[in-house]
Design a protein around this motif. Sequence first.
Motif, PDB file in Angstrom:
ATOM      1  N   LEU A 155     -29.063 -25.736  49.385  1.00 50.68           N
ATOM      2  CA  LEU A 155     -27.746 -25.456  48.834  1.00 50.68           C
ATOM      3  C   LEU A 155     -26.698 -25.565  49.929  1.00 50.68           C
ATOM      4  CD1 LEU A 155     -25.804 -24.407  46.623  1.00 50.68           C
ATOM      5  CD2 LEU A 155     -26.438 -22.077  47.336  1.00 50.68           C
ATOM      6  N   VAL A 156     -25.676 -26.378  49.668  1.00 53.06           N
ATOM      7  CA  VAL A 156     -24.520 -26.494  50.550  1.00 53.06           C
ATOM      8  C   VAL A 156     -23.322 -25.928  49.802  1.00 53.06           C
ATOM      9  CG1 VAL A 156     -23.009 -28.041  51.834  1.00 53.06           C
ATOM     10  CG2 VAL A 156     -25.469 -28.520  51.698  1.00 53.06           C
ATOM     11  N   ALA A 157     -22.835 -24.782  50.214  1.00 59.02           N
ATOM     12  CA  ALA A 157     -21.702 -24.122  49.569  1.00 59.02           C
ATOM     13  C   ALA A 157     -20.426 -24.495  50.309  1.00 59.02           C
ATOM     14  CB  ALA A 157     -21.904 -22.607  49.569  1.00 59.02           C
ATOM     15  N   LEU A 158     -19.511 -25.162  49.597  1.00 61.68           N
ATOM     16  CA  LEU A 158     -18.253 -25.592  50.193  1.00 61.68           C
ATOM     17  C   LEU A 158     -17.163 -24.596  49.800  1.00 61.68           C
ATOM     18  CD1 LEU A 158     -18.392 -29.454  49.541  1.00 61.68           C
ATOM     19  CD2 LEU A 158     -19.175 -28.171  51.551  1.00 61.68           C
ATOM     20  N   GLU A 159     -16.793 -23.730  50.712  1.00 68.26           N
ATOM     21  CA  GLU A 159     -15.783 -22.723  50.429  1.00 68.26           C
ATOM     22  C   GLU A 159     -14.414 -23.360  50.240  1.00 68.26           C
ATOM     23  OE1 GLU A 159     -16.393 -19.667  49.808  1.00 68.26           O
ATOM     24  OE2 GLU A 159     -18.509 -19.654  50.404  1.00 68.26           O
ATOM     25  N   GLY A 160     -13.658 -22.816  49.275  1.00 66.05           N
ATOM     26  CA  GLY A 160     -12.307 -23.278  49.049  1.00 66.05           C
ATOM     27  C   GLY A 160     -12.207 -24.642  48.406  1.00 66.05           C
ATOM     28  N   VAL A 161     -13.294 -25.108  47.799  1.00 60.39           N
ATOM     29  CA  VAL A 161     -13.350 -26.450  47.209  1.00 60.39           C
ATOM     30  C   VAL A 161     -13.681 -26.316  45.727  1.00 60.39           C
ATOM     31  CG1 VAL A 161     -14.478 -28.711  47.277  1.00 60.39           C
ATOM     32  CG2 VAL A 161     -14.066 -27.446  49.397  1.00 60.39           C
ATOM     33  N   GLY A 162     -13.086 -27.191  44.908  1.00 61.54           N
ATOM     34  CA  GLY A 162     -13.294 -27.154  43.475  1.00 61.54           C
ATOM     35  C   GLY A 162     -14.319 -28.147  42.980  1.00 61.54           C
ATOM     36  N   HIS A 163     -14.013 -28.791  41.854  1.00 59.24           N
ATOM     37  CA  HIS A 163     -15.004 -29.553  41.105  1.00 59.24           C
ATOM     38  C   HIS A 163     -15.294 -30.941  41.674  1.00 59.24           C
ATOM     39  CE1 HIS A 163     -17.437 -30.435  37.604  1.00 59.24           C
ATOM     40  NE2 HIS A 163     -16.722 -31.504  37.302  1.00 59.24           N
ATOM     41  N   VAL A 164     -14.399 -31.481  42.497  1.00 56.18           N
ATOM     42  CA  VAL A 164     -14.559 -32.867  42.957  1.00 56.18           C
ATOM     43  C   VAL A 164     -14.551 -32.902  44.488  1.00 56.18           C
ATOM     44  CG1 VAL A 164     -13.837 -35.247  42.536  1.00 56.18           C
ATOM     45  CG2 VAL A 164     -13.152 -33.465  40.928  1.00 56.18           C
ATOM     46  N   PRO A 165     -15.628 -32.478  45.122  1.00 53.78           N
ATOM     47  CA  PRO A 165     -15.643 -32.398  46.588  1.00 53.78           C
ATOM     48  C   PRO A 165     -15.379 -33.715  47.291  1.00 53.78           C
ATOM     49  CG  PRO A 165     -17.458 -31.120  45.677  1.00 53.78           C
ATOM     50  CD  PRO A 165     -16.858 -31.900  44.539  1.00 53.78           C
ATOM     51  N   HIS A 166     -15.805 -34.835  46.692  1.00 47.57           N
ATOM     52  CA  HIS A 166     -15.621 -36.113  47.393  1.00 47.57           C
ATOM     53  C   HIS A 166     -14.171 -36.579  47.377  1.00 47.57           C
ATOM     54  CE1 HIS A 166     -16.746 -37.055  43.237  1.00 47.57           C
ATOM     55  NE2 HIS A 166     -16.323 -38.296  43.368  1.00 47.57           N
ATOM     56  N   PHE A 167     -13.296 -35.870  46.673  1.00 45.58           N
ATOM     57  CA  PHE A 167     -11.863 -36.099  46.794  1.00 45.58           C
ATOM     58  C   PHE A 167     -11.181 -34.976  47.571  1.00 45.58           C
ATOM     59  CE2 PHE A 167     -12.384 -39.548  43.993  1.00 45.58           C
ATOM     60  CZ  PHE A 167     -11.192 -40.248  43.892  1.00 45.58           C
ATOM     61  N   GLU A 168     -11.622 -33.768  47.385  1.00 51.45           N
ATOM     62  CA  GLU A 168     -10.910 -32.621  47.948  1.00 51.45           C
ATOM     63  C   GLU A 168     -11.377 -32.243  49.348  1.00 51.45           C
ATOM     64  OE1 GLU A 168      -9.537 -28.129  46.535  1.00 51.45           O
ATOM     65  OE2 GLU A 168     -11.093 -29.197  45.432  1.00 51.45           O
ATOM     66  N   ALA A 169     -12.620 -32.506  49.671  1.00 50.89           N
ATOM     67  CA  ALA A 169     -13.164 -32.080  50.965  1.00 50.89           C
ATOM     68  C   ALA A 169     -14.066 -33.179  51.506  1.00 50.89           C
ATOM     69  CB  ALA A 169     -13.935 -30.765  50.817  1.00 50.89           C
ATOM     70  N   TRP A 170     -13.465 -34.343  51.731  1.00 50.73           N
ATOM     71  CA  TRP A 170     -14.233 -35.534  52.061  1.00 50.73           C
ATOM     72  C   TRP A 170     -15.148 -35.338  53.255  1.00 50.73           C
ATOM     73  CZ3 TRP A 170     -16.355 -39.825  50.646  1.00 50.73           C
ATOM     74  CH2 TRP A 170     -16.775 -40.747  51.612  1.00 50.73           C
ATOM     75  N   ASP A 171     -14.659 -34.842  54.351  1.00 49.42           N
ATOM     76  CA  ASP A 171     -15.459 -34.752  55.574  1.00 49.42           C
ATOM     77  C   ASP A 171     -16.692 -33.882  55.378  1.00 49.42           C
ATOM     78  OD1 ASP A 171     -13.716 -36.410  56.919  1.00 49.42           O
ATOM     79  OD2 ASP A 171     -12.589 -34.774  57.858  1.00 49.42           O
TER      80      ASP A 171
END
Length: 352
Positions: free
Chosen positions: A322-338
């Motif tokens: 499990l990789v939990a991305l804090e502060g990120v919504g439904h579309v990580p590859h747009f919102e938190a690319w790195d």
Amino acid sequence: MWARHGFSGVLGELALALAGMLAAGASAAGAPAAGASAAGSPAFDARLSGYGYPFEVRHYGFRAQEQDLEMAYMDVQAPERNGHTVLLLHGKNFSGAYWGRTIEALTDAGYRVIAPDQIGFGKSNKPSGFQYSFHALASHTRRLLDHRDVEEVRVVGHSMGGMLAARFALMHPEVTERLTLVNPIGLEDWKAKGVPYTPVGERYRSELDKTPEGVKAYMRGSYFGGEWQPAYDPLVTIQSGWIRGPDWDRLAWVSALAYDMIFTQPVVHEFPRLDVPTQLIIGQRDRTALGTDKVADDLAAALGDYPALGRQAAERIPDARLVALEGVGHVPHFEAWDRFIESLTGFLEGAQ
């Protein structure tokens, strides 16, 4: 766009929509190309004839459910190949086009990448008289891989594509090397939690009422926590263009059938049977859920709790990461690319 490349239960309801579908029927094969609305915004036909994808689009013709169908897909080779292929599966409100940046990064890393538009989505056929099921879509995808002489894949699915990716891995473990689920919907069984069923005809009428402004407002609120950046605009372009276009009656019906598939065909109960290395990439701000407008406020607030749902899924799937991305919504590859691409490529390469 990117640097390198520039029924038994629905037959009665079908009658309600028949006139609109017949009016739009001719456009599947030869509809007008993308035009402009009165306000100058793009309008698209059912096959997105005038909408450009980030890489060359090919078409695979096959026969299913007594119909001739055509699946659009991108098959992008790496400049320096590492011998592995990644299969990218899109969500319900999207198409293969939104994987453009991901495809570029993966091919730069040596992967061949195949990104199909499922039947009913993107540039593929939109049959209105069709039983949409995850089993059927997974079977179509496997046939496409056979057509392209692909023997093994590392599967990545986002949103609805996560449900499809899990079903694909359950049906075809012999070709699935690894599985990554990116904010998949269906981490809970909404009907089992008390969300009432919405008949297809009712859902169809709701789809017909959508507006381009409403689509953007929904994505802004549900996917991005009320925020919006110009980089997110491509996510609304296709849906908004379809609403303005000549085929919206038929597309709204197909969307209603896809909604029915998602609601009635949970895969979450079969997670313990997944027998491939699996990673979950979960944006922790996501609250996407079906039917929150159909239930009491307390139940609506409890649905779509992705931090909890991600943990539960990781516990149910054998040896899942499990990789939990804090502060990120439904579309990580747009919102938190790195953070997204680092987690994805690390897992694809074998890091645990």
